[in-house]
Design an enzyme around this catalytic site. Structure first.
Site, short mmCIF file in Angstrom:
data_model
loop_
_atom_site.label_atom_id
_atom_site.label_comp_id
_atom_site.label_asym_id
_atom_site.label_seq_id
_atom_site.Cartn_x
_atom_site.Cartn_y
_atom_site.Cartn_z
N LYS A 192 -0.81 71.39 65.24
CA LYS A 192 -0.10 71.43 66.51
C LYS A 192 0.42 70.05 66.86
CE LYS A 192 -0.67 73.09 71.30
NZ LYS A 192 -1.60 73.66 72.29
N SER B 15 -0.08 77.78 74.86
CA SER B 15 0.97 76.84 74.48
C SER B 15 1.12 76.72 72.96
CB SER B 15 0.65 75.47 75.08
OG SER B 15 -0.56 74.92 74.54
N SER C 164 -4.87 78.39 75.23
CA SER C 164 -3.73 78.10 74.35
C SER C 164 -4.00 78.29 72.87
CB SER C 164 -3.23 76.68 74.61
OG SER C 164 -2.67 76.58 75.89
#
Length: 497
Positions: free
Chosen positions: A91, A166, A190
């Protein structure tokens, strides 16, 4: 509905194997890490135009790391870890010295960090090639990746729908066969929420057990990095790599890493006898999508058939979690994002000699931050202002304590709690973007865990009968009992086969 990107696979079967299977092939020298890494790079090149899971792909760096693993194995060295040679998607909120770290924001476009995050370092030391950095909501604020400054990620199950947020990029990469492993972060769901929407496994470890050093902060008391993969065992193997005490992180807990891999292997026999499973009353009621509740009830019955004792648990203050979360989080955001001022690093806009330093700072922040980030900064600054601090922020912290007490009382009755991971299956891109409150409600089931700092997992529990899209089952375990997630999760996974 089927996921054509994974069900039909690709020309190379290496992209559909589990990480554990790939590690076995690499370590036995049946295939090389370069072959596995190249297969996934080819897969990214073939499908990421549709998915947009990646913000940056580091082909040269990934292949160099793979070659180093192959060289060491060919020389007779033992693998650096159980996952050595198996590539991973990271990420884009963890710093990396060899790739940009943007947090999906124009504020950090092209930013090159002078140091690796501890999670990044541990991945490298484990011999895991990093394929690239994945898309996300800007500064991890959002539930759909629609807040990314670089465009949303599309769900491989239906390209018109969100892959969650997210960390939608990491989960979408797994679901599309672009990576066998991925790393995410979880502030209010997330990791778990995108996992639920993409039919993958995602774990939010106990707060403090995975280092936040080098993780660009959203809300420091809530953020937690964690592993994602397509199976419970793969997730456990990655969890073991990234967890552990870190002296560079003041919130890091100095205690042994929970035996997550052992627990996953033990749970694979499918036996849940002696396990007391609590169904959270507040997360099992009307208002959720019927297909989600149907799949959840079927999952509970499956656990009962595997020997678990099912107990209804009342956690009354969970009803106040959403309000408390969306006060605490913006307050921490307001503080953390004050560092992005156009002076030290990142975007610097409007510095043409006609503006003062204060004006350059204001202009930079206006240009660099997206609408949702600005909304949360304003809300947090207001809640922390004189006259409102006690009424809002301190009151939210009191509610946070009550939620933690609800969890503690629940664990006096049961070993683990379960709920749907999300109230609905994946929604269409654009469907909620104009209604922030509707978007915030999507994290209803996941955020209480972050407020209490406990451990949680989302794992596949079938497809909703009304939409044909994936549904996630959420497991919630006491602090530092992360291995319990894997024991129960692996058993549930085995029972579904």
């Amino acid at each position: 509905m089927t996921n054509k990107y994974l069900v039909e696979g690709s020309e190379n079967e290496l992209t559909t194997k589990t990480a554990a299977e790939l590690a076995g092939l690499i370590h036995s020298r049946e295939v090389t890490s370069r072959e596995v890494t190249q297969a996934h790079l080819d897969r990214i090149a073939a499908v990421d135009g549709d998915i947009h899971a990646f913000l940056h792909v580091g082909q040269e760096e990934a292949l160099n790391a793979a070659d180093d693993v192959d060289k060491r194995l060919d020389a007779g060295e033992a693998p650096a870890s159980a996952l050595a040679g198996v590539p991973l998607a990271l990420k884009d909120v963890f710093t990396t010295t060899d790739a940009p770290t943007t947090a999906a924001s124009k504020m950090l476009e092209g930013y090159m960090s002078p140091y690796d995050a501890t999670v990044t370092r541990k991945i490298r030391e484990a011999g895991i090639p990093i394929l690239g950095k994945t898309n996300m909501d800007e500064f991890a604020m959002g539930s759909s990746t629609e807040n990314s400054a670089y465009g949303p990620t599309h769900n491989p199950w239906d390209l018109e729908r969100t892959a969650g947020g997210s960390g939608g990029g990491s989960s979408a990469a797994l679901a599309a066969g672009q990576a066998p492993l991925a790393i995410g972060t979880d502030t209010g769901g997330s990791i778990r929420q995108p996992a639920a929407l993409t039919n993958t496994v995602g774990v939010k470890p106990t707060y403090g057990t995975v280092s936040r050093y080098g993780l660009i902060a959203c809300a420091s008391s809530l953020d937690q990095g964690g592993p994602t993969a397509r199976t419970v065992l793969d997730t456990a193997l990655l969890h073991e790599v990234i967890a552990g005490h870190d002296g560079f992180d003041a919130t890091s807990v100095n205690r042994p890493v929970a035996p997550v891999v052992q627990a996953a292997r033990e749970g694979a026999n499918g036996d849940l006898k002696g396990m007391k499973v609590g169904v959270v009353k507040q997360f099992d009621r009307d208002g959720y999508q019927p297909g989600v509740l149907e799949a959840f009830h079927a999952s509970v019955e499956q656990m009962r058939s595997q020997g678990a004792e099912i107990v209804e648990v009342d956690c009354p203050h969970f009803d106040d979690a959403l309000g408390a979360y969306y006060l605490i989080l913006p307050c921490e955001v307001s503080s953390n994002l004050a560092r992005f001022d156009g002076m030290r690093y990142g975007l610097r806009a409007g510095d043409d000699g006609t503006r003062s330093a204060d004006e350059v700072m204001a202009y930079t922040r206006a240009q660099g931050f997206g609408p949702e980030v600005k909304r949360r900064i304003i809300l947090g600054t207001y809640a922390l202002s004189v006259g409102y601090y006690d009424a809002y922020y301190l009151q939210a912290q009191r509610v946070r304590t009550l939620i933690a007490q609800d969890f503690a009382k629940a664990y006096e009755q049961v070993d683990i709690l379960v709920s749907p991971t999300t109230p609905t299956t994946a929604f269409k891109l654009g469907e909620k973007v104009t209604d922030p409150l509707e978007m915030y409600n999507f994290d209803l089931c996941t955020l209480p865990l972050n407020l209490a700092g406990l451990a949680g997992m989302s794992l596949p529990s079938g497809l909703a009968s009304d939409t044909g899209l994936p549904v996630g089952l959420q497991l919630m375990a006491p602090a530092f009992q992360d291995d319990r997630l894997y024991r129960v999760g692996a058993a549930f996974e085995a029972g579904r086969k």
